[in-house]
Design a protein around this motif. Sequence first.
Motif, short mmCIF file in Angstrom:
data_model
loop_
_atom_site.label_atom_id
_atom_site.label_comp_id
_atom_site.label_asym_id
_atom_site.label_seq_id
_atom_site.Cartn_x
_atom_site.Cartn_y
_atom_site.Cartn_z
N GLY A 71 92.94 32.44 51.63
CA GLY A 71 93.47 33.94 51.07
C GLY A 71 93.62 33.70 49.46
N GLY A 72 92.74 32.91 48.88
CA GLY A 72 92.81 32.79 47.37
C GLY A 72 93.12 31.34 46.80
N THR A 73 92.57 31.31 45.84
CA THR A 73 92.64 29.64 45.31
C THR A 73 94.06 29.30 45.43
OG1 THR A 73 90.72 30.44 43.90
CG2 THR A 73 91.98 28.26 43.31
N PRO A 74 94.25 27.91 45.96
CA PRO A 74 95.43 27.35 46.04
C PRO A 74 95.93 26.85 44.59
CG PRO A 74 94.06 26.70 47.85
CD PRO A 74 93.26 27.57 47.17
N THR A 75 97.09 27.02 44.25
CA THR A 75 97.23 26.38 42.96
C THR A 75 98.05 25.06 42.84
OG1 THR A 75 99.34 27.53 42.91
CG2 THR A 75 97.56 28.78 41.98
N GLN A 76 98.55 24.57 43.94
CA GLN A 76 99.13 23.30 44.13
C GLN A 76 99.42 22.52 45.32
OE1 GLN A 76 103.17 23.97 42.52
NE2 GLN A 76 103.60 25.37 44.15
N GLY A 77 99.61 21.29 45.31
CA GLY A 77 99.98 20.78 46.54
C GLY A 77 98.62 20.22 47.46
N HIS A 78 98.87 19.97 48.58
CA HIS A 78 98.09 19.27 49.51
C HIS A 78 96.95 20.21 49.77
CE1 HIS A 78 96.57 16.99 52.88
NE2 HIS A 78 96.35 18.11 53.65
N ASP A 79 97.20 21.40 49.88
CA ASP A 79 96.08 22.45 50.25
C ASP A 79 95.29 22.48 49.14
OD1 ASP A 79 95.13 24.47 52.18
OD2 ASP A 79 95.90 26.01 51.15
N LEU A 80 95.52 22.40 47.84
CA LEU A 80 94.57 22.47 46.78
C LEU A 80 93.96 21.28 46.77
CD1 LEU A 80 93.53 23.47 43.97
CD2 LEU A 80 95.60 22.50 42.96
N GLU A 81 94.45 20.17 46.80
CA GLU A 81 93.79 18.91 46.99
C GLU A 81 92.56 18.73 48.12
OE1 GLU A 81 93.51 16.88 44.56
OE2 GLU A 81 95.21 18.19 43.42
N GLU A 82 93.16 19.20 49.18
CA GLU A 82 92.28 19.18 50.41
C GLU A 82 90.79 20.24 50.05
OE1 GLU A 82 92.84 19.41 55.18
OE2 GLU A 82 93.60 21.33 54.15
N MET A 83 91.40 21.15 49.45
CA MET A 83 89.93 22.37 49.24
C MET A 83 88.87 21.58 48.20
SD MET A 83 89.89 25.93 47.51
CE MET A 83 89.82 25.21 45.75
N ARG A 84 89.58 20.88 47.31
CA ARG A 84 88.73 20.28 46.14
C ARG A 84 87.88 19.24 46.73
NH1 ARG A 84 93.25 20.01 41.20
NH2 ARG A 84 92.55 22.11 40.06
N THR A 85 88.44 18.46 47.66
CA THR A 85 87.56 17.23 48.22
C THR A 85 86.70 17.55 49.33
OG1 THR A 85 89.61 16.76 49.62
CG2 THR A 85 89.34 15.71 47.67
N SER A 86 87.13 18.79 50.11
CA SER A 86 86.23 19.18 51.05
C SER A 86 85.01 19.87 50.60
CB SER A 86 86.99 20.16 51.80
OG SER A 86 88.00 19.74 52.66
N ARG A 87 85.08 20.59 49.25
CA ARG A 87 83.93 21.16 48.92
C ARG A 87 82.90 20.26 48.37
NH1 ARG A 87 86.27 23.49 42.84
NH2 ARG A 87 86.86 21.37 42.16
N PHE A 88 83.34 19.10 48.07
CA PHE A 88 82.38 18.05 47.49
C PHE A 88 81.72 17.26 48.87
CE2 PHE A 88 84.11 18.01 43.34
CZ PHE A 88 82.90 17.60 42.41
N GLN A 89 82.48 17.18 49.65
CA GLN A 89 81.87 16.64 50.97
C GLN A 89 80.79 17.61 51.46
OE1 GLN A 89 85.65 15.80 52.78
NE2 GLN A 89 85.20 13.74 53.22
N LEU A 90 81.37 18.88 51.70
CA LEU A 90 80.45 19.94 52.33
C LEU A 90 79.21 20.17 51.50
CD1 LEU A 90 83.10 22.31 53.36
CD2 LEU A 90 81.78 20.91 54.86
N ALA A 91 79.37 20.60 50.03
CA ALA A 91 78.12 20.46 49.25
C ALA A 91 77.25 19.31 49.36
CB ALA A 91 78.65 20.85 47.85
N LEU A 92 77.68 17.80 49.03
CA LEU A 92 76.78 16.96 48.91
C LEU A 92 76.31 16.39 50.21
CD1 LEU A 92 78.71 14.72 46.20
CD2 LEU A 92 76.77 16.18 45.99
N ALA A 93 76.84 16.68 51.37
CA ALA A 93 76.08 16.33 52.53
C ALA A 93 75.08 17.27 52.59
CB ALA A 93 77.24 16.90 53.83
N GLU A 94 74.79 18.24 52.02
CA GLU A 94 73.38 18.92 52.44
C GLU A 94 72.40 18.45 51.28
OE1 GLU A 94 73.82 23.13 51.06
OE2 GLU A 94 75.35 23.52 52.74
#
Length: 241
Positions: free
Chosen positions: A60-83
């Motif tokens: 629902g929009g870019t998280p600005t703090q906390g666990h949700d933000l960190e999870e999004m940031r790490t997940s994007r690297f995992q998903l992108a580099l897996a390709e």
Amino acid sequence: MNDYTPQKAVFFDLDDTLYDHLIPFRLALQSVLSTGIDFPYEPAYHRLRYFSDKLSAERGGTPTQGHDLEEMRTSRFQLALAEFDIILTTEQAAAVQAQYLNKQFQIEMFEGARELIQKLQAHGYLVGVITNGPPEHQMNKIQALNLEEFIPSELFFISGAVGITKPDRKLFEHVTDKFELSPENCYYIGDSWRNDVVGASSAGWNVIWFNHRGVEPESAHRPHQLAKSYTDLTAYLLGDK
């Protein structure tokens, strides 16, 4: 009535529009994963941006703090580099993300960017920045680029501070309302199809897609103009002025 009532306004996206966002991405991968010169950094960067936008939209929009933000940031690297056949643990992805953040403050504006902004201001344009992200993080980049030297602080709009995230048209409407501008007199320059072209055009702004990486459109939306360099942007916005 406020002090800012120019006929036209030009707002820029920040990441990969005012500076080269690929540089900190490449440096982070080289530092943590020891990727070599033959690694396809630009295609991988495209996929990182894709997953960053996708995960942000799902929340629902870019998280600005906390666990949700960190999870999004790490997940994007995992998903992108897996390709690209790089499988990261959560800890590895977090390490890459940490380096990526650190390198984002070692940045310089694209050649011609500062000059264009100052020329626009000299011709009476209201010039500012509209960007997604956490306020402190984005302000650190703004300070690294020394943008505050020539753009007033009230002309920086960061989604995490405003509470509205691109591509929501309400973010652009917030800007036009604040400065009493007509959308048809506003120009937005950005590299992201989803956030910038879709977002600004849905608010009735004139959109210049800064497609300096030569990527393909993602939907039926159409920017008013395509630019691949600041030479293109200057010619379109100022012509012979």
